[in-house]
Design a protein around this motif. Structure first.
Motif, mmCIF file in Angstrom:
data_model
loop_
_atom_site.group_PDB
_atom_site.id
_atom_site.type_symbol
_atom_site.label_atom_id
_atom_site.label_comp_id
_atom_site.label_asym_id
_atom_site.label_seq_id
_atom_site.Cartn_x
_atom_site.Cartn_y
_atom_site.Cartn_z
ATOM 1 N N ILE A 164 0.827 -1.095 -0.110
ATOM 2 C CA ILE A 164 -0.073 -0.038 0.096
ATOM 3 C C ILE A 164 0.921 1.094 -0.058
ATOM 4 O O ILE A 164 1.826 1.446 0.768
ATOM 5 N N GLU A 165 0.611 2.165 -0.925
ATOM 6 C CA GLU A 165 1.373 3.408 -0.868
ATOM 7 C C GLU A 165 0.548 4.632 -0.553
ATOM 8 O O GLU A 165 1.265 5.474 0.328
ATOM 9 N N GLY A 166 -0.831 4.586 -0.411
ATOM 10 C CA GLY A 166 -1.567 5.572 0.255
ATOM 11 C C GLY A 166 -3.068 5.621 -0.391
ATOM 12 O O GLY A 166 -3.563 4.793 -1.106
ATOM 13 N N ARG A 167 -3.821 6.303 0.210
ATOM 14 C CA ARG A 167 -5.416 6.483 -0.045
ATOM 15 C C ARG A 167 -5.607 7.575 -0.927
ATOM 16 O O ARG A 167 -5.042 8.535 -0.909
ATOM 17 N N LEU A 168 -6.475 7.178 -2.014
ATOM 18 C CA LEU A 168 -7.176 8.322 -2.738
ATOM 19 C C LEU A 168 -8.139 9.237 -2.122
ATOM 20 O O LEU A 168 -9.121 8.605 -2.067
ATOM 21 N N VAL A 169 -7.918 10.191 -1.828
ATOM 22 C CA VAL A 169 -8.590 11.130 -1.099
ATOM 23 C C VAL A 169 -10.054 11.547 -1.428
ATOM 24 O O VAL A 169 -10.927 11.588 -0.765
ATOM 25 N N ASP A 170 -9.947 11.396 -2.920
ATOM 26 C CA ASP A 170 -11.346 11.897 -3.306
ATOM 27 C C ASP A 170 -12.498 10.732 -3.819
ATOM 28 O O ASP A 170 -13.345 11.129 -4.249
ATOM 29 N N ALA A 171 -11.807 9.564 -3.493
ATOM 30 C CA ALA A 171 -12.716 8.512 -3.910
ATOM 31 C C ALA A 171 -13.871 8.498 -2.761
ATOM 32 O O ALA A 171 -13.738 8.477 -1.568
ATOM 33 N N SER A 172 -15.111 8.034 -3.383
ATOM 34 C CA SER A 172 -16.236 8.054 -2.416
ATOM 35 C C SER A 172 -16.325 6.673 -1.505
ATOM 36 O O SER A 172 -16.603 6.812 -0.418
ATOM 37 N N ALA A 216 1.631 -0.597 -10.701
ATOM 38 C CA ALA A 216 0.854 0.357 -9.954
ATOM 39 C C ALA A 216 -0.600 -0.133 -10.292
ATOM 40 O O ALA A 216 -1.054 -0.331 -11.332
ATOM 41 N N ALA A 217 -1.558 0.060 -9.123
ATOM 42 C CA ALA A 217 -2.831 -0.614 -9.208
ATOM 43 C C ALA A 217 -3.752 0.461 -8.048
ATOM 44 O O ALA A 217 -3.231 0.981 -7.345
ATOM 45 N N VAL A 218 -5.069 0.203 -8.367
ATOM 46 C CA VAL A 218 -6.102 0.700 -7.330
ATOM 47 C C VAL A 218 -6.522 -0.679 -6.656
ATOM 48 O O VAL A 218 -6.836 -1.482 -7.349
ATOM 49 N N GLU A 254 -16.447 -0.388 1.618
ATOM 50 C CA GLU A 254 -17.499 -0.045 0.501
ATOM 51 C C GLU A 254 -18.551 0.944 1.697
ATOM 52 O O GLU A 254 -18.980 0.356 2.495
ATOM 53 N N ARG A 255 -19.166 1.813 1.080
ATOM 54 C CA ARG A 255 -20.242 2.352 1.724
ATOM 55 C C ARG A 255 -21.349 1.951 1.224
ATOM 56 O O ARG A 255 -21.613 1.702 0.156
ATOM 57 N N PRO A 256 -22.330 1.562 2.116
ATOM 58 C CA PRO A 256 -23.620 1.151 1.813
ATOM 59 C C PRO A 256 -24.478 2.012 0.709
ATOM 60 O O PRO A 256 -24.437 3.009 1.116
#
Length: 267
Positions: free
Chosen positions: A23-31, A46-48, A55-57
């Motif tokens: 893990i490199e870091g979190r994508l801050v704009d992702a829902s 490199a991957a996501v 996951e948000r319900p």
């Protein structure tokens, strides 16, 4: 699944599926929780990584299903021959099971592109089609349009068959001239959900190459459990029905009445 002749895609999928994830870091704009990772050690990719536990319900999509839909979208894109969705797998990771998708585009930021644009007034640039007209804060007319490039025509067909409920401009990536589609977690609902920024083709005839892609997908969907573990039987049957309808009508879907046709935000 990679095509039989695409060894590099097979290698990428193998690394995404089996390589150690760092893990490199979190994508801050992702829902939902989305982590930038490196897959593999010798020649990392490199991957996501989108863990299911992050996951948000959502009221209209079953809990813990978005990662599987990302993988289903890659499968449908690949089987039909659209090749628009980056290689994606479902696997265990540092935060549990989730989807892992190859990162496309520059590593430092998501690049802007001119496939969708906003212009003041009512004139649409050559090579673009209008989808929405609005007034800005000063009551000046503005018009939103998108390009008529073949890659967007292809993507509009893919989104229609997948029933994509969230095709934003930011979920279209251009990397060295190639168009990629990302963020397909809100796809494959059994109810009509198509919400897209690509309505400019509504009612147009679908070209022959995309009809052939739909035929290939229809053949794949006749297999027993072709998307087992990714979609429910109800969703799978709805996918078959959408594919058959597009082949029968041979036209892009028209803008629906009585429900919101555009994702929000549009970008």
């Amino acid at each position: 699944m990679p095509t039989a002749t695409d060894a590099s895609s097979a290698d990428i999928l193998a690394t995404l599926r089996e390589g150690e994830l760092e893990i490199e870091g979190r994508l801050v704009d992702a829902s939902n929780v989305a982590l930038r990772v490196w897959a593999g050690t010798d020649d990392p990719i490199a991957a996501v990584y989108k863990p299911i536990r992050g996951e948000r319900p959502l009221w209209d999509f079953p809990d813990d299903s978005l990662a599987a839909r990302e993988v289903a979208a890659f499968t449908v894109s690949n089987v039909g021959g659209w090749d628009l969705v980056p290689p994606t797998v479902l696997r265990e990771g540092p935060l549990g099971a989730g989807s892992v998708q190859q990162w496309v585009g520059p590593l430092d930021e998501r690049p802007d592109h001119e496939l969708l644009r906003v212009d003041r007034g009512s004139d649409v640039p050559e090579g673009y089609v209008p989808i929405w007209s609005v007034l800005d804060d000063y009551d000046r007319s503005q018009i939103v349009s998108h390009s008529t490039t073949q890659a967007l025509r292809d993507l509009a067909v893919l989104d229609a068959v997948m029933n994509n409920a969230d095709r934003k401009a930011s979920a279209i990536i251009v990397d060295e001239g190639r168009v990629w589609a990302i963020d397909q977690g809100l796809c494959f609902n059994s109810a009509p959900k198509l919400r897209t920024c690509l309505w400019g083709f509504a009612g147009d005839p679908i070209d022959q190459e995309n009809l052939l892609r739909l035929e290939r997908l229809a053949t794949f969907l006749r297999e027993d459990n072709p998307l087992e573990g990714l979609l429910t039987e109800v969703e799978l049957e709805a996918l078959r029905s959408r594919c058959a309808r597009l082949l029968r009508e041979e036209t892009y879907p028209k803008v629906p009445e009585g429900r919101t046709p555009l994702p929000w935000p549009l970008w």
